[in-house]
Design an enzyme around this catalytic site. Structure first.
Site, PDB file in Angstrom:
ATOM      1  N   CYS A 245       0.821  -1.224   0.000  1.00  0.00           N
ATOM      2  CA  CYS A 245       0.000   0.000   0.000  1.00  0.00           C
ATOM      3  C   CYS A 245       0.848   1.264   0.000  1.00  0.00           C
ATOM      4  O   CYS A 245       0.365   2.335  -0.361  1.00  0.00           O
ATOM      5  CB  CYS A 245      -0.905   0.013   1.214  1.00  0.00           C
ATOM      6  SG  CYS A 245      -2.179  -1.233   1.146  1.00  0.00           S
ATOM      7  N   GLU A 377      -2.542  -2.906  -5.140  1.00  0.00           N
ATOM      8  CA  GLU A 377      -3.806  -3.628  -4.957  1.00  0.00           C
ATOM      9  C   GLU A 377      -4.960  -2.826  -5.541  1.00  0.00           C
ATOM     10  O   GLU A 377      -5.900  -2.490  -4.835  1.00  0.00           O
ATOM     11  CB  GLU A 377      -4.040  -3.825  -3.456  1.00  0.00           C
ATOM     12  CG  GLU A 377      -3.798  -5.214  -3.001  1.00  0.00           C
ATOM     13  CD  GLU A 377      -3.975  -5.390  -1.505  1.00  0.00           C
ATOM     14  OE1 GLU A 377      -4.491  -4.490  -0.820  1.00  0.00           O
ATOM     15  OE2 GLU A 377      -3.602  -6.466  -1.038  1.00  0.00           O
TER      16      GLU A 377
END
Ligand code: AHR
Length: 659
Positions: A245, A377
């Site tokens: 992330c 992601e």
């Protein structure tokens, strides 16, 4: 006849002792004479993300927190020392617009009546200091007019005892870096750095740094040796960096921008670490990214370990769990340019802009980048639209680079299926799949890739970990059961190495006093580093990887959980090694007869076993509670009679003569 007699005698003994019944013996056939699909050298790698203080406070060996006063609260990590050290004033909010990348510095005034003033840095949950080791202190300083100041740098224990000391003088009116060495007289887990100024007037200071001399490969601005050694011991096939992330950022302003992480350390623009406030129960307001560990150091690390570098770049989207900002398609150019420039940084001639920077930083040779990830992601149309543009640009300019695309954060479901469907219409070389799932999911999914298209896009199992039971100790979620279930699943990855070309457990590192996310592969404190049971499972697979898959069956079927047994096998014909991995997920002994294909085997093989109770885990206090045990295994002709103990993961390493 003679050999057969020994086998029969052994089994009869077990039977007559009531240890097993005839139907308990699992007959396993290993077709080592018929190697199948190739296993990529990249099969087992590592996923590095700066989460859990993995970089600053972790692998990056700098011991001073907020060394250049760029944290949002500039005094973070710093405080005035006790009154005995005199009095003065620290003004940490000086801002120099002429140095936009590192504008803040601190001015320290000494009270003329006192003549000395001291202040301390607390490090990252303390500083780990080792007896007899050398520590390199440096500071960028500038003396104000009419001032005359000397500096003492000291290492102090948590009780205030001095365990290392050095003096610096000769400050002038120009910014200049000053250095001193400190030798530690004692080991301390939570030491601090104390700086005392003596004299009159004021001194401007910045980039206050303390590094152990003994870093990985002895490099300046280097990495913590014990942590890198643990990673290196895995013999990873690739290093994925910088995340995770962190690539995306909570918003685009907070995304990872590789260009701000290269060049001189003092010119790398620091930002807040997105994990700083992400997890409500594990807030870390003092978590920033100094980028002392930046893209150059990541490339170097991969090179040192003989691993392929796999950088992942932001694709014009911030984390969809957070701000979910997206860059309009027509404004993606700077993001694509970042990708082009990165390829030039890694692979360009030294005469190019970015290849030249690589050379200036001390690496004229190319890093030989072969893989590049586009987005982490991300999911849905917004990702596919952007990925398409990246793919078109990158494939036309750099067809030599293999592209890694993503399938979102889940192992199944609408976004996952949509991602795969759309990506199949495009040409990524690999699709990244993530699964943070309960242990049982890993058992059930040992067959996940058995039915994937053998000619389709290859899979990068880029982030996975079994998330099960947890206790109060930081390391407690890395239970033996989680590791065993991952091992069962990994037999499926290995069997399907023609589909799965890369795999990495995630996250890699965590500080026991400063983590946000668990489980993690390797835990550390300021002095020690330990492998979890999951680490030793990874090591089994990556150290005993082989170059081709070998079928391993019982009753003509792959062992994918029948009676709780999972197995896979690989061979390296050049090295003369056959590897058989067998996982027993049950709580009873399982006798086995392994029948191998005809090859000239050595008479004794090695069996390495990991086993423990389901909820057991390794900790800093007991790092080898779960640790591989090596025993010999007799090879009689083509047979090995052995057993898989309850809740065990086993690797048989069988040597054979190469012709
Ligand atoms: O590994 C921790 C996080 O899990 C990664 O940053 C992200 O990619 C995933 O959601």
């Amino acid at each position: 006849m003679k050999r057969r007699g020994v086998v029969v005698l052994f089994l009869t003994m077990l039977l007559s002792n009531g240890i097993v019944t005839a139907q308990d013996i699992l007959e396993i056939s290993v077709q080592s004479d018929k190697p199948g699909a190739e296993i990529q050298p990249t099969m087992w790698g590592v996923f590095f993300e700066d989460i859990n203080f993995a970089a600053d406070g972790g692998i990056y060996a700098e011991l001073v927190k907020n060394r250049s006063f760029e944290f949002e609260l500039p005094m973070t990590g710093w405080r005035a020392a006790s009154k005995q050290n005199g009095i003065g004033r620290m003004v940490p909010n000086f801002y120099s617009p002429s140095r936009p990348l590192n504008p803040h510095f601190m001015r320290v005034y000494i009270d003329p009546s006192a003549g000395t003033f001291g202040f301390t840095n607390e490090g990252f949950r303390g500083m780990g200091i080792r007896k007899d080791e050398q520590y390199n202190f440096s500071v960028s300083a500038r003396l104000s007019e009419n001032s005359d100041i000397k500096m003492t740098a000291e290492l102090i224990t948590s009780s205030g005892q001095v365990i290392g000391k050095s003096e610096l003088s000769g400050f002038s009116g120009d910014w200049k870096s000053h250095k001193a060495g400190l030798r530690a007289s004692a080991t301390e887990q939570k030491a601090q750095l104390r700086i005392t100024l003596a004299g009159r007037g004021s001194l401007d200071i910045d980039m206050i740094s303390l590094f152990p001399e003994d870093t990985w490969k002895g490099r300046q601005n280097g990495l913590r040796k014990d942590i890198v050694q643990m990673i290196d011991d895995l013999k990873p096939g690739f290093v994925r960096f910088p995340g995770g992330c962190i690539v995306e950022g909570r918003n685009l302003g907070n995304r990872y921008q590789w260009k701000t992480t290269v060049g001189p350390a003092e010119e790398r623009k620091m930002i807040i670490n997105r994990w700083n406030v992400e997890i409500a129960s594990r807030q870390a307001p003092d978590y920033f990214q100094s980028f002392g560990l930046g893209f150059f150091e990541y490339f170097l690390l991969a090179e040192d370990m003989g691993a392929e570098p796999l950088p992942i770049l932001n694709c014009g989207m911030s984390c969809q769990f957070n701000a979910a900002e997206v860059v309009p398609l027509e404004e993606l150019d700077p993001y694509i340019q970042d990708a082009f420039d990165l390829i030039e940084f890694a692979n360009g001639e030294v005469t190019t802009k970015w290849g030249g920077l690589r050379s200036q930083m001390g690496h004229p040779g190319k890093f030989n980048l072969k893989f590049l990830g586009v987005g982490n992601e991300q999911w849905d149309e917004q990702y596919i639209e952007r990925y398409k543009i990246f793919e078109k640009a990158l494939k036309s300019k750099h067809p030599e680079i293999k592209l890694v695309s993503g399938s979102g954060p889940s192992s199944a479901g609408r976004y996952f299926e949509y991602g795969w469907e759309e990506l199949k219409k495009l040409s990524p070389d690999l699709i990244d799949e993530h699964y943070y799932m309960p242990p049982d999911w890993f058992l059930k999914n040992a067959t996940r890739y058995d039915n994937y298209d053998r000619k389709g896009i290859r899979v990068f199992a880029g982030e996975y970990a079994a998330h099960g039971k947890e206790g109060t100790e930081s390391e407690s979620r890395n239970t033996w059961w989680s590791a065993l279930c991952e091992a069962a699943f990994m037999t499926g990855l290995e069997r399907n190495a023609d589909v799965v070309n890369m795999a990495s457990y995630a996250p890699l590192l965590a500080h026991v006093d400063a983590w946000q996310w668990r489980p993690d592969l390797i835990w550390f404190d300021n002095l020690k580093t330990i492998g979890t049971p999951n680490y030793y499972v990874q090591k089994f697979f990556s150290n005993y990887n082989g170059t081709k898959v070998v079928a391993v069956t019982s009753g003509g079927k792959n062992l994918t959980g029948q009676d709780g047994i999972y197995a896979s096998s690989t061979i390296d014909r050049k090295a003369g090694k056959l590897y058989i991995k067998i996982v027993n997920s049950t709580d009873h002994h399982r006798p086995l007869t392994l029948t191998l294909g005809p090859l000239p085997y050595a008479k004794t093989a090695i069996k390495e076993t990991l086993k423990s109770g389901k909820d057991d885990f390794n900790s800093i206090a007991d790092p080898k509670a779960i640790y591989p045990v090596t025993t010999p295994a007799k090879v009689t002709g083509r047979k090995i009679i052995a057993e898989a103990e309850p809740l065990s993961v086993n690797v048989f390493i069988i040597d054979f003569k190469t012709r």
